[in-house]
Design an enzyme around this catalytic site. Structure first.
Site, short mmCIF file in Angstrom:
data_model
loop_
_atom_site.label_atom_id
_atom_site.label_comp_id
_atom_site.label_asym_id
_atom_site.label_seq_id
_atom_site.Cartn_x
_atom_site.Cartn_y
_atom_site.Cartn_z
N GLY A 121 33.55 29.76 -3.64
CA GLY A 121 33.58 29.84 -4.98
C GLY A 121 32.25 29.28 -5.18
N LYS B 75 47.95 28.14 -20.58
CA LYS B 75 47.08 28.53 -20.45
C LYS B 75 46.91 29.46 -20.75
CE LYS B 75 44.33 28.26 -16.52
NZ LYS B 75 44.28 26.55 -16.30
N GLY C 116 31.20 29.00 -8.57
CA GLY C 116 31.08 28.91 -10.10
C GLY C 116 31.17 27.46 -11.07
N ASN C 117 31.49 28.03 -11.13
CA ASN C 117 31.43 25.85 -11.99
C ASN C 117 32.70 25.31 -11.16
OD1 ASN C 117 32.95 23.79 -13.36
ND2 ASN C 117 31.22 24.17 -15.18
N ALA C 118 33.72 25.21 -10.45
CA ALA C 118 33.98 24.53 -9.74
C ALA C 118 33.14 24.61 -8.72
CB ALA C 118 35.28 24.51 -8.98
N GLY C 119 32.73 25.76 -8.11
CA GLY C 119 31.62 25.68 -6.60
C GLY C 119 30.99 25.13 -6.61
P1 NAD Z 1 33.75 30.46 -12.31
O1 NAD Z 1 34.85 31.46 -13.09
O2 NAD Z 1 32.81 29.41 -13.45
O3 NAD Z 1 34.01 30.78 -10.37
C1 NAD Z 1 34.85 31.77 -10.08
C2 NAD Z 1 33.91 31.36 -8.68
O4 NAD Z 1 34.86 32.49 -7.49
C3 NAD Z 1 32.71 32.48 -8.75
O5 NAD Z 1 31.86 32.22 -7.72
C4 NAD Z 1 33.61 33.51 -7.98
O6 NAD Z 1 32.21 34.90 -7.49
C5 NAD Z 1 33.91 33.88 -7.13
N1 NAD Z 1 35.32 34.78 -6.93
C6 NAD Z 1 35.78 35.17 -7.57
N2 NAD Z 1 36.73 36.07 -6.69
C7 NAD Z 1 36.42 35.52 -5.53
C8 NAD Z 1 37.14 35.62 -4.83
N3 NAD Z 1 38.09 36.60 -4.36
N4 NAD Z 1 36.62 35.01 -3.44
C9 NAD Z 1 35.59 34.36 -3.19
N5 NAD Z 1 35.31 34.06 -4.40
C10 NAD Z 1 35.26 34.50 -5.50
O7 NAD Z 1 35.21 29.91 -12.37
P2 NAD Z 1 35.33 28.22 -12.24
O8 NAD Z 1 35.56 27.55 -13.29
O9 NAD Z 1 34.42 27.41 -11.06
O10 NAD Z 1 37.27 28.14 -11.42
C11 NAD Z 1 37.19 28.63 -10.03
C12 NAD Z 1 39.14 27.21 -9.80
O11 NAD Z 1 38.73 26.78 -10.40
C13 NAD Z 1 39.68 28.41 -10.32
O12 NAD Z 1 40.92 27.95 -9.41
C14 NAD Z 1 40.08 27.59 -11.24
O13 NAD Z 1 41.45 27.82 -12.17
C15 NAD Z 1 40.04 26.09 -11.11
N6 NAD Z 1 39.46 25.12 -12.32
C16 NAD Z 1 38.63 25.13 -12.72
C17 NAD Z 1 38.39 24.17 -13.56
C18 NAD Z 1 37.00 24.16 -14.95
O14 NAD Z 1 37.38 23.08 -15.66
N7 NAD Z 1 36.25 25.11 -14.74
C19 NAD Z 1 38.69 22.92 -14.02
C20 NAD Z 1 40.13 23.12 -12.87
C21 NAD Z 1 40.36 23.72 -12.23
#
Ligand code: NAD
Length: 415
Positions: free
Chosen positions: A217, A105, A219-222
């Site tokens: 959340g 990471k 972002g990408n995942a949510g």
């Molecule tokens: P991202 O940056 O695309 O989105 C993050 C989201 O979380 C945003 O909507 C942001 O506003 C929100 N956020 C940030 N702080 C917050 C808080 N305090 N309360 C509520 N919401 C909050 O990131 P992502 O890639 O979607 O990653 C989200 C999670 O998924 C992380 O734990 C990441 O490690 C995990 N993950 C992501 C991937 C991937 O392929 N992107 C893969 C496996 C796991």
């Protein structure tokens, strides 16, 4: 409860399965230690002419099963222990999904929302210049994570290619399609997560059509979890949130409408026709499925007793603390552990690497089918062990993963 950092929390999960596996203290010592860490200082000339030094990390946790792999996170709250924890999780995740990869990471302590596009590009490129001697398609392959995206991966791949003086698509995954990205990578984490949720729902007799869902959340995942939950299964997405707060609509939100509103306003909050809700309230809603898809440690011993969802799907990494895990188990909440639930991202990153190495480009259907096959194999393995030993899905997932890593270490003569 004494506050614990994320690395201690992840080590607790490891500890619970090493007892089950009867692993010797010597092996456990090795499993608890990152193999390599690089700490870098990144001086950047800011748009106003001032110099600012950022701190970055790359942690390579364990490469017994193959080159290490893991995302890069840009976040003001980043610490070396968070990066260590996420690198450990990547090790167990890759092993659980039987990918020929170890775990790593990276992270930079920064607030990307306060950086201009030019500053963000400079920082992304400076990070790669600093860590390039220890990364590469054969030894460690970065990918996106919180607050990094395909454009950041494009700059990073380009910078790595400049460092080694050849175009090296396979050095970074999560790239845009135009430069060696894979079909299906953008929504892979959410799609894989829904595969795991559907498997769990089948086991619990929960009908997904019309099931209510709250997602923390966007972002990408949510955001992809919201749109796929609705389009693939007919779920009713009643609440979503981001760092500024959340929104609730009893009849269900239209994820595309929420995304448009977020694009225009910068947040999901304030969507016309929705009620405001905060991030704490969202976790305690009376929904069928709760999907934490933001940051770690959001369900703790403080609020776990108030979680009403039947299924808690860990799309985020480490959203539930070990103490909360016990409370959730005692009240019958089915928790799909992070290393199983969010493995879709690294699975399709791996498929992207395979396409890059073989100079090939697969169709979206092809990628979806391969993702489904791998998710199915991992879900079935975890379910089998959970039933056989009457253990939790998390402990079963860790047991499978750690056993595979230990076997590789032993076979390589490390132990
Ligand atoms: P991202 O940056 O695309 O989105 C993050 C989201 O979380 C945003 O909507 C942001 O506003 C929100 N956020 C940030 N702080 C917050 C808080 N305090 N309360 C509520 N919401 C909050 O990131 P992502 O890639 O979607 O990653 C989200 C999670 O998924 C992380 O734990 C990441 O490690 C995990 N993950 C992501 C991937 C991937 O392929 N992107 C893969 C496996 C796991």
């Amino acid at each position: 409860m004494e506050s614990q950092n994320l690395f201690q929390i992840v080590q607790k999960h490891l500890c619970s399965c090493t007892q089950e596996l009867d692993i010797t203290p010597r092996i456990e010592t090795l499993l608890r230690m990152p193999m390599r860490e690089l700490h870098v200082a990144l001086p950047i000339c800011m748009d106003d002419g001032s110099m600012k030094a950022f701190q970055g990390f790359r942690v390579q946790y364990n490469d017994a099963r193959g080159p290490t792999k893991g995302g890069i996170r840009f976040h003001p709250g980043q610490t070396i222990d968070t990066v260590r924890a996420l690198a450990a999780l990547m090790t167990w995740k890759c092993a659980l999904h039987n990918l020929p990869l170890g775990g790593a990471k990276g992270g930079i302590i920064c607030n990307p929302k306060e950086l201009s596009t030019v500053e963000l590009e400079k920082l992304s490129r400076a990070f790669i210049r600093s860590i390039f001697p220890v990364i590469g398609p054969d030894n460690d392959i970065p990918a996106p994570d919180v607050y990094t995206n395909p454009q950041v991966m494009a700059w990073m791949m380009d910078e790595y290619s400049r460092c080694v003086m050849k175009t090296s698509f396979g050095a970074i995954t999560g790239k845009p399609l135009a430069i060696g990205g894979s079909e299906g990578r953008l929504d892979a984490t959410a799609r894989g997560g829904w595969f795991a949720i559907a498997e769990a729902a089948r086991g619990l007799g929960l009908n997904l059509d019309g099931a209510t869902v709250a997602i923390q959340g966007f972002g990408n995942a949510g955001s992809n979890a919201a749109s796929l939950g609705r389009s693939l299964f007919g779920c009713r997405i009643v609440a979503v949130s981001d760092s500024r707060g959340g929104i609730y609509r009893r009849e269900g939100l239209d994820p595309a409408e929420v995304a448009r509103h977020k694009d225009q306003s910068g947040s999901v909050t304030g969507l016309p026709g929705s009620d405001p809700i905060d991030n704490e309230e969202l976790l305690e809603l009376g929904v069928d499925i709760l999907v934490p898809a933001a940051l770690e440690n959001v369900v703790t011993d403080r609020n776990a007793g108030h979680v009403k969802a039947k299924v808690l799907a860990e799309l985020a990494n480490a959203p539930v603390t070990p103490e909360a895990d016990e409370i959730l188990a005692s009240q019958g909440t089915h928790v799909i552990p992070d290393i199983l639930c969010n493995g879709g991202g690294v699975i399709v990153s791996y498929l992207e690497m395979v396409q890059n190495f073989s100079m090939d480009q697969w169709t979206e259907e092809d990628v979806h089918a391969r993702l489904a096959a791998r998710m199915q194999a991992a879900c079935r393995a975890v379910e089998g062990l959970t039933r056989t030993y009457g253990t939790s899905p998390r402990r079963a997932a860790y047991t499978i993963a750690v056993k595979r890593v230990v076997e590789a270490m032993q076979t390589r003569g490390w132990l």
